[in-house]
Design a protein around this motif. Structure first.
Motif, mmCIF file in Angstrom:
data_model
loop_
_atom_site.group_PDB
_atom_site.id
_atom_site.type_symbol
_atom_site.label_atom_id
_atom_site.label_comp_id
_atom_site.label_asym_id
_atom_site.label_seq_id
_atom_site.Cartn_x
_atom_site.Cartn_y
_atom_site.Cartn_z
ATOM 1 N N ALA A 353 0.829 -1.210 0.000
ATOM 2 C CA ALA A 353 0.000 0.000 0.000
ATOM 3 C C ALA A 353 0.862 1.259 0.000
ATOM 4 N N LEU A 354 1.954 1.224 0.763
ATOM 5 C CA LEU A 354 2.775 2.432 0.935
ATOM 6 C C LEU A 354 3.648 2.755 -0.274
ATOM 7 N N ARG A 355 4.343 1.757 -0.817
ATOM 8 C CA ARG A 355 5.370 2.024 -1.828
ATOM 9 C C ARG A 355 4.845 2.809 -3.035
ATOM 10 N N PRO A 356 3.784 2.371 -3.709
ATOM 11 C CA PRO A 356 3.330 3.146 -4.881
ATOM 12 C C PRO A 356 2.779 4.521 -4.496
ATOM 13 N N ALA A 357 2.137 4.615 -3.329
ATOM 14 C CA ALA A 357 1.569 5.904 -2.916
ATOM 15 C C ALA A 357 2.667 6.921 -2.624
ATOM 16 N N LEU A 358 3.729 6.496 -1.942
ATOM 17 C CA LEU A 358 4.824 7.414 -1.620
ATOM 18 C C LEU A 358 5.613 7.787 -2.873
ATOM 19 N N GLU A 359 5.856 6.819 -3.759
ATOM 20 C CA GLU A 359 6.566 7.130 -5.013
ATOM 21 C C GLU A 359 5.799 8.175 -5.822
ATOM 22 N N GLN A 360 4.496 8.010 -5.930
ATOM 23 C CA GLN A 360 3.683 8.965 -6.678
ATOM 24 C C GLN A 360 3.740 10.348 -6.024
ATOM 25 N N TRP A 361 3.688 10.376 -4.697
ATOM 26 C CA TRP A 361 3.732 11.657 -3.979
ATOM 27 C C TRP A 361 5.065 12.371 -4.203
ATOM 28 N N LEU A 362 6.168 11.624 -4.177
ATOM 29 C CA LEU A 362 7.483 12.220 -4.410
ATOM 30 C C LEU A 362 7.589 12.768 -5.830
ATOM 31 N N ASN A 363 7.084 12.027 -6.791
ATOM 32 C CA ASN A 363 7.131 12.488 -8.183
ATOM 33 C C ASN A 363 6.238 13.691 -8.428
ATOM 34 N N ASN A 364 5.122 13.763 -7.716
ATOM 35 C CA ASN A 364 4.206 14.902 -7.880
ATOM 36 C C ASN A 364 4.634 16.140 -7.103
ATOM 37 N N ASN A 365 5.572 15.968 -6.162
ATOM 38 C CA ASN A 365 6.042 17.081 -5.332
ATOM 39 C C ASN A 365 7.572 17.126 -5.396
ATOM 40 N N SER A 366 8.088 17.457 -6.576
ATOM 41 C CA SER A 366 9.531 17.365 -6.809
ATOM 42 C C SER A 366 10.347 18.285 -5.903
ATOM 43 N N SER A 367 9.847 19.477 -5.577
ATOM 44 C CA SER A 367 10.606 20.385 -4.710
ATOM 45 C C SER A 367 10.727 19.814 -3.297
ATOM 46 N N VAL A 368 9.652 19.215 -2.807
ATOM 47 C CA VAL A 368 9.691 18.576 -1.490
ATOM 48 C C VAL A 368 10.611 17.361 -1.535
ATOM 49 N N ALA A 369 10.512 16.586 -2.604
ATOM 50 C CA ALA A 369 11.343 15.396 -2.758
ATOM 51 C C ALA A 369 12.826 15.761 -2.749
ATOM 52 N N GLU A 370 13.181 16.860 -3.383
ATOM 53 C CA GLU A 370 14.583 17.295 -3.407
ATOM 54 C C GLU A 370 15.080 17.650 -2.003
ATOM 55 N N GLN A 371 14.207 18.277 -1.203
ATOM 56 C CA GLN A 371 14.576 18.587 0.183
ATOM 57 C C GLN A 371 14.813 17.306 0.985
ATOM 58 N N ILE A 372 13.961 16.321 0.762
ATOM 59 C CA ILE A 372 14.085 15.055 1.482
ATOM 60 C C ILE A 372 15.369 14.335 1.077
ATOM 61 N N VAL A 373 15.647 14.277 -0.221
ATOM 62 C CA VAL A 373 16.843 13.591 -0.703
ATOM 63 C C VAL A 373 18.104 14.288 -0.200
ATOM 64 N N ALA A 374 18.104 15.617 -0.189
ATOM 65 C CA ALA A 374 19.264 16.364 0.320
ATOM 66 C C ALA A 374 19.503 16.034 1.784
ATOM 67 N N ARG A 375 18.413 15.907 2.535
ATOM 68 C CA ARG A 375 18.539 15.572 3.954
ATOM 69 C C ARG A 375 19.100 14.154 4.127
ATOM 70 N N ILE A 376 18.685 13.224 3.266
ATOM 71 C CA ILE A 376 19.160 11.841 3.328
ATOM 72 C C ILE A 376 20.645 11.764 2.992
ATOM 73 N N ILE A 377 21.068 12.504 1.972
ATOM 74 C CA ILE A 377 22.487 12.509 1.587
ATOM 75 C C ILE A 377 23.344 13.092 2.706
ATOM 76 N N ALA A 378 22.852 14.166 3.346
ATOM 77 C CA ALA A 378 23.589 14.763 4.469
ATOM 78 C C ALA A 378 23.704 13.763 5.616
ATOM 79 N N ALA A 379 22.630 13.012 5.862
ATOM 80 C CA ALA A 379 22.652 12.000 6.923
ATOM 81 C C ALA A 379 23.671 10.912 6.607
ATOM 82 N N SER A 380 23.757 10.524 5.336
ATOM 83 C CA SER A 380 24.696 9.492 4.932
ATOM 84 C C SER A 380 26.135 9.936 5.164
ATOM 85 N N ARG A 381 26.421 11.180 4.811
ATOM 86 C CA ARG A 381 27.781 11.708 5.002
ATOM 87 C C ARG A 381 28.126 11.825 6.489
#
Length: 635
Positions: A353-381
């Motif tokens: 239930a979650l995977r397709p819904a979250l993927e669609q939300w990220l694709n429909n909200n690209s600016s928010v998705a970029e903020q999330i990905v930047a936060r994930i990359i910073a966490a990885s470093r």
């Protein structure tokens, strides 16, 4: 003695519950006491969950040991059961595994329920000094009373017609079962508000007769409102405005809302049919799997991973705050306390239930998705840097004994055995402890001043702090990704600070460090708090030691004027003679130790965040609410 059939006991009815209450409510501590209220509350919630009730009221009566739960549902059946000849009400309250929640053929009375074991109401009855059940249905009102699980009256019918329907259960806990019988109003209130979040639209009332307070909760936005409250409680600042949330119902229902924040930890609260699952289970596993797949797919599809960065599932979930609530027909909980879900099929259900819904939300909200990905990359470093620092400390501690902190006075025993590490406040107290200890089994590590508050500190900042770094090295078990409990060098870790307010503050700072960064040691029962005396009281030829003001008053009252007492107050452990410190605080035969335990994970997390977090308003509120409780302040 011969072992024959005569040595076998057969416990009838609810005798087994009274004999072994821990099997049914998890124990007779505060958590077990409140579990009694949850069992009755869950039955009313089941009525609301299935569309039969719109309002629930819980009342804490003036005595503090009596609770009533009332709902406007259908009312427990009062007609006689063909198989037993007993009324439905008596069956539910006196027989284990009796109720209307076992049918799963599509014709049952409950599509979803939190009480599928069918033992909740009868267990509460068995462990209550008195229980009264009142039922309204079919235009009549009925009443029946019980004591310790057995009926004390017949089913009584009130004269005259009665409007409405519903059930009210009032019970007084049995003091011969529970050492402490007083319910905590804040604990009850918090649970009721959570119920209102999870079952949107249901009106939930709390009547606190002990303090003369009332509260009503009703949340039409459900868990979306709950997420906002959790963010405020934790002082967690979101990195994106819009939260992700969805509901999916296909016979069974999944509700989820989440948001990434600037915090360094993951915080997920999960529920099954309105029951808190503090230990997680298959629904949380499905959530984490679906989340990781959706985010990875988005990152890979858009080629957003920088060169040299390896993103892990921990990086993806860092700073995540979420509420997961599922409603299923046949939940399989681990134990009667229902803190973990075991249904394997639910993992795939939530993941799918979650995977397709979250993927669609990220694709429909690209600016928010970029903020999330930047936060994930910073966490990885940041995690890579912390891993390197942690590994360095772990290697140093494992190399040889010469690399241990210079101020550590280690014990001479080679194995962990009965060895103990005392973390002592200051060099002066450390000196007394070193001279008074059992050198074979007791190690002493003095810390200078008040250590770093680690509530909001990342692992790198923790390891950069010399006092905490020395402590990690002395323990030998590492920290963060390098943590290995099997390498802990001591059987017990004991926090030993002065008995005054400064000492309590230092102990709190150390507890924050262990809770946020070495919690498995607490879970494993390795962390203790020593209780040194604050007063010495000489009465004639007798010497007494008092840990605090309350203890001092008790000793004087027990002395009852036998002789004039001489009272001296210790300024700190450093002024104690080594022999006195040994007799009062270090000697295993005469000392008092408090083992650090976590009875309620969510409440502990909230209190720790309030008292040690960056938001001063939470501490101000805490002080103002409890100012009247402080009879004497040690400044």
């Amino acid at each position: 003695m011969a072992y024959t059939a005569n040595q076998l006991d057969v416990l009838q009815g609810l005798e087994a519950v009274r004999k072994r209450p821990g099997m049914y409510i998890g124990g007779v501590s505060s958590a077990g006491l409140h579990h009694m209220a949850w069992e009755v509350l869950d039955n009313s919630v089941d009525e609301a969950m299935n569309g039969h009730a719109t309002e629930i009221t819980l009342t804490l009566h003036k005595t503090g040991d009596t609770v009533s739960v009332a709902d406007n549902g259908r009312g427990i059946p009062v007609d006689k059961n063909r198989k037993t000849g007993k009324t439905g009400l008596e069956l539910v309250l006196t027989e284990l595994h009796a109720g209307g929640k076992f049918q799963n053929d599509g014709e049952g009375n409950y599509k979803t329920s939190g009480g599928l074991h069918g033992v909740g109401a009868s267990v509460v009855n068995a462990l209550s000094k008195k229980l009264t059940a009142q039922v309204k249905r079919d235009g009549n009102e009925y009443k029946m009373e019980f004591a310790k699980g057995k009926p004390t009256t017949k089913l009584l019918k009130k004269k005259g017609a009665t409007r409405g329907t519903g059930t009210t259960i009032t019970f007084t806990v049995d003091p011969t079962i529970f050492p402490k019988t007083q319910f905590n109003p804040e604990t009850l209130k918090g649970r009721l508000e959570t119920v209102s979040f999870l079952h949107k639209g249901v009106k939930v009332n709390f009547v606190d007769e002990v303090n003369g307070n009332k509260a009503t909760f009703q949340h039409h936005n459900g868990i979306a409102d709950y997420l906002n409250q959790v963010l405020k409680e934790r002082n967690a600042r979101p990195i994106h405005d819009a939260a992700f949330g969805f509901e999916k119902e296909n016979g069974e229902r999944v509700e989820l809302v989440l948001q990434w924040t600037e915090s360094t930890d993951e915080h997920i609260r999960s529920y099954v049919n309105g029951i808190t699952t503090a230990a997680g289970g298959s629904h949380e596993n499905g959530f984490r799997a679906g989340l990781t797949k959706a985010v990875r797919n988005y990152i890979d599809t858009h080629k957003l991973t920088p060169r040299g960065v390896k993103i892990t599932h921990d990086d993806i979930r860092e700073g995540l705050v979420g509420i997961l609530s599922v409603f299923i027909a046949d939940p399989q909980f681990q134990g009667q306390t229902k803190d973990r879900l075991n249904n394997p099929e639910v993992q795939a259900m939530v993941d799918g239930a979650l995977r397709p819904a979250l993927e669609q939300w990220l694709n429909n909200n690209s600016s928010v998705a970029e903020q999330i990905v930047a936060r994930i990359i910073a966490a990885s470093r940041a995690r890579a840097a912390s891993r390197a620092a942690s590994a360095s400390i772990s290697r140093k501690s494992a190399t040889n004994k010469l690399t241990l902190p210079g101020k550590l006075s280690d014990c001479s025993s080679s194995g962990r055995g009965d060895s103990e590490l005392f973390i002592v406040e200051g060099d002066s107290a450390g000196g007394s402890a070193k001279m008074g200890r059992d050198r074979a089994h007791q190690a002493i590590l003095p810390l200078r001043g008040k250590v770093l508050n680690t509530e909001s500190a990342n692992l790198k900042k923790v390891l950069d702090n010399k006092e905490l770094s020395d402590l990690v090295t002395a323990m030998g078990c590492g920290i963060g990704p390098a943590f290995d409990a099997s390498k802990l060098r001591y059987q017990r870790i004991i926090l030993l600070a002065d008995a005054d307010s400064d000492g309590h503050h230092i102990t709190t700072l150390l507890l924050t460090f262990f809770y946020r960064h070495l919690k498995p040691l607490i879970d494993d029962g390795r962390v203790y708090i020593a209780v040194p005396p604050l007063f010495r009281i000489d009465i004639g030829k007798e010497t007494h030691w008092a840990a605090d003001e309350e203890d001092r008053i008790r000793i004087l009252e027990e002395a009852n004027g036998r002789a004039k007492p001489e009272i001296s107050r210790f300024k700190g452990l450093g002024e104690m003679m080594p022999k006195v410190l040994w007799e009062t605080t270090l000697n295993p035969k005469t000392r008092k130790l408090l083992r650090v335990e976590i009875a309620d994970q969510l409440e502990t997390d909230r209190v720790m965040s309030d008292l040690m977090g960056k938001d001063p308003s939470a501490r101000f509120r805490f002080i103002m609410e409890r100012a009247e409780d402080a009879e004497e302040i040690d400044v």
